[in-house]
Design an enzyme around this catalytic site. Structure first.
Site, PDB file in Angstrom:
ATOM      1  N   ARG A 102      49.680  34.952  30.081  1.00  0.00           N
ATOM      2  CA  ARG A 102      48.975  35.141  31.359  1.00  0.00           C
ATOM      3  C   ARG A 102      49.573  36.402  31.982  1.00  0.00           C
ATOM      4  O   ARG A 102      50.748  36.425  32.348  1.00  0.00           O
ATOM      5  CB  ARG A 102      49.183  33.926  32.256  1.00  0.00           C
ATOM      6  CG  ARG A 102      48.413  33.962  33.584  1.00  0.00           C
ATOM      7  CD  ARG A 102      48.652  32.657  34.326  1.00  0.00           C
ATOM      8  NE  ARG A 102      48.100  32.659  35.661  1.00  0.00           N
ATOM      9  CZ  ARG A 102      46.891  32.199  35.985  1.00  0.00           C
ATOM     10  NH1 ARG A 102      46.108  31.714  35.041  1.00  0.00           N
ATOM     11  NH2 ARG A 102      46.477  32.228  37.235  1.00  0.00           N
ATOM     12  N   HIS A 129      38.968  35.888  31.997  1.00  0.00           N
ATOM     13  CA  HIS A 129      39.569  34.555  32.115  1.00  0.00           C
ATOM     14  C   HIS A 129      38.735  33.587  31.268  1.00  0.00           C
ATOM     15  O   HIS A 129      38.061  32.685  31.782  1.00  0.00           O
ATOM     16  CB  HIS A 129      39.571  34.118  33.581  1.00  0.00           C
ATOM     17  CG  HIS A 129      40.499  32.990  33.890  1.00  0.00           C
ATOM     18  ND1 HIS A 129      41.276  32.364  32.928  1.00  0.00           N
ATOM     19  CD2 HIS A 129      40.770  32.344  35.061  1.00  0.00           C
ATOM     20  CE1 HIS A 129      41.988  31.412  33.498  1.00  0.00           C
ATOM     21  NE2 HIS A 129      41.697  31.368  34.780  1.00  0.00           N
ATOM     22  N   GLN A 132      38.836  29.601  31.550  1.00  0.00           N
ATOM     23  CA  GLN A 132      38.157  29.026  32.699  1.00  0.00           C
ATOM     24  C   GLN A 132      36.663  28.899  32.450  1.00  0.00           C
ATOM     25  O   GLN A 132      36.028  27.920  32.846  1.00  0.00           O
ATOM     26  CB  GLN A 132      38.402  29.886  33.943  1.00  0.00           C
ATOM     27  CG  GLN A 132      37.777  29.312  35.210  1.00  0.00           C
ATOM     28  CD  GLN A 132      38.344  27.965  35.576  1.00  0.00           C
ATOM     29  OE1 GLN A 132      39.555  27.808  35.691  1.00  0.00           O
ATOM     30  NE2 GLN A 132      37.483  26.970  35.763  1.00  0.00           N
ATOM     31  N   ASP A 223      34.675  32.985  43.478  1.00  0.00           N
ATOM     32  CA  ASP A 223      36.113  33.109  43.241  1.00  0.00           C
ATOM     33  C   ASP A 223      36.744  33.682  44.494  1.00  0.00           C
ATOM     34  O   ASP A 223      36.052  34.214  45.382  1.00  0.00           O
ATOM     35  CB  ASP A 223      36.371  34.013  42.031  1.00  0.00           C
ATOM     36  CG  ASP A 223      37.827  33.977  41.559  1.00  0.00           C
ATOM     37  OD1 ASP A 223      38.564  33.059  41.974  1.00  0.00           O
ATOM     38  OD2 ASP A 223      38.224  34.859  40.786  1.00  0.00           O
ATOM     39  N   CYS A 263      36.986  28.281  40.268  1.00  0.00           N
ATOM     40  CA  CYS A 263      38.126  28.185  39.350  1.00  0.00           C
ATOM     41  C   CYS A 263      39.414  27.747  40.036  1.00  0.00           C
ATOM     42  O   CYS A 263      40.365  27.345  39.364  1.00  0.00           O
ATOM     43  CB  CYS A 263      38.326  29.508  38.623  1.00  0.00           C
ATOM     44  SG  CYS A 263      38.756  30.896  39.703  1.00  0.00           S
ATOM     45  N   ARG A 291      39.974  22.161  32.207  1.00  0.00           N
ATOM     46  CA  ARG A 291      40.867  23.180  31.651  1.00  0.00           C
ATOM     47  C   ARG A 291      41.761  22.574  30.584  1.00  0.00           C
ATOM     48  O   ARG A 291      42.021  23.186  29.539  1.00  0.00           O
ATOM     49  CB  ARG A 291      41.731  23.799  32.763  1.00  0.00           C
ATOM     50  CG  ARG A 291      41.008  24.798  33.652  1.00  0.00           C
ATOM     51  CD  ARG A 291      40.735  26.116  32.923  1.00  0.00           C
ATOM     52  NE  ARG A 291      41.965  26.732  32.478  1.00  0.00           N
ATOM     53  CZ  ARG A 291      42.743  27.475  33.249  1.00  0.00           C
ATOM     54  NH1 ARG A 291      42.436  27.693  34.512  1.00  0.00           N
ATOM     55  NH2 ARG A 291      43.852  28.016  32.763  1.00  0.00           N
TER      56      ARG A 291
END
Length: 306
Positions: A102, A129, A132, A223, A263, A291
């Site tokens: 990450r 991402h 996600q 987001d 997310c 997830r």
């Protein structure tokens, strides 16, 4: 050997195959059954960005699959002291079976994967991402919103918007993105998605007007306005995005049975209202749990396709 850096590297069939694995594993968890598909496997987890969901879901996931995870923050590795990525990649990949990273620049992931001897997974980068998006699509499948859906993404043209572009272009559904001026998606990534869309038949619409994007949508998503590393831009972004809050007024323009995704973490009163986030249409908690399951699906798929 395959890596999981972006959905652009996978075919529609492979994406759906991973989701099928995730669904099977999720059903097993609900029955308190845990298949040791990664018994004695070790997952190295490199975090150059902080996380709640990514760390817990990967660590829990590898444990449920019979393996173990090693958490490595930037303070725990020589990367944080300036060791070249290629050196860390070669050393760490000689000791573990999978690596999740990450990070910030997507190029760091690409370089790490180039020198790694084991599969590398994108836990989030500034550009993409993908984990996600698999969780989002699994949630859509569970809510029966995966058959020719219209998805509206309202907000920043960031890694989430980029990942929605790639997923839509690969799977062939309609995606509408609404962002304010100067906060649009990357033209390079847009062009890449459009090339995939020519094959899949996906429809991609960009509009500065969120009302245009959300009209009769099946899925509405957004987001945070300021991601990690953009803290100094918070006030400027609040001003630019003030008309992009997914509130009840905006949500009413979508289909009556539309679902809302995010997310997380969510900043109530900014990108989404409290009323929408806590409404029956909101599937964010189901999405967050997913997830865990999609990441298990990816790890198992990579292990099986080495």
């Amino acid at each position: 050997m395959r890596h999981f850096l972006t959905l652009a590297d996978f075919s529609k069939e492979e994406i759906l195959e991973i989701l099928n694995i995730a669904t099977t594993l999720k059903n097993e968890v609900k029955m308190k059954k845990y298949s040791p598909l990664l018994k004695n496997q070790t997952l190295g987890m490199i975090f150059e960005k902080n996380s709640t969901r990514t760390r817990v879901s990967f660590e829990t996931g590898i444990y449920q699959l019979g393996g173990q995870g090693i958490f490595l923050s930037s303070n725990d590795t020589q990367l944080g002291r300036g060791e070249p990525i290629k050196d860390t990649a070669r050393v760490l990949s000689s000791m573990v079976d999978l690596i999740m990273m990450r990070t910030f620049e997507h190029s760091r992931l690409e370089e790490f994967a180039h020198y790694s001897k084991v599969p590398v997974i994108n836990g989030l980068s500034d550009d993409f991402h993908p984990m996600q998006l698999l969780a989002d699509y699994l949630t859509m499948q569970e809510c029966h919103k995966d058959k020719n859906p219209v998805v509206a993404y309202i907000g920043d043209g960031n890694n989430m918007a980029h990942s929605w572009l790639i997923l839509a272009a690969k799977l062939g559904f309609e995606l509408r993105i609404s962002s304010p001026k100067n906060y649009e998606v990357s033209q390079e990534i847009l062009q890449r998605a459009q090339s995939f869309a020519k094959i899949s038949g996906a429809k991609i619409l960009l509009s500065a007007d969120p009302k245009v994007a959300i009209a009769n949508a099946d899925v509405v998503t957004t987001d945070t306005w300021a991601s990690m590393g953009q803290e100094s831009e918070k006030e400027a972004r609040k001003k630019a995005f003030q008309n992009y809050c997914v509130n009840q007024t905006l949500m009413h323009l979508a289909k009556k049975d539309a679902i809302f995704l995010h997310c997380l973490p969510a900043y109530r009163g900014q990108e989404v209202s409290e009323e929408v986030l806590e409404s029956p249409q909101s599937k964010v908690w189901q999405e967050a749990e997913n997830r865990l399951h999609v990441q298990k699906g990816v790890m198992v798929w990579l292990h099986q396709n080495r």
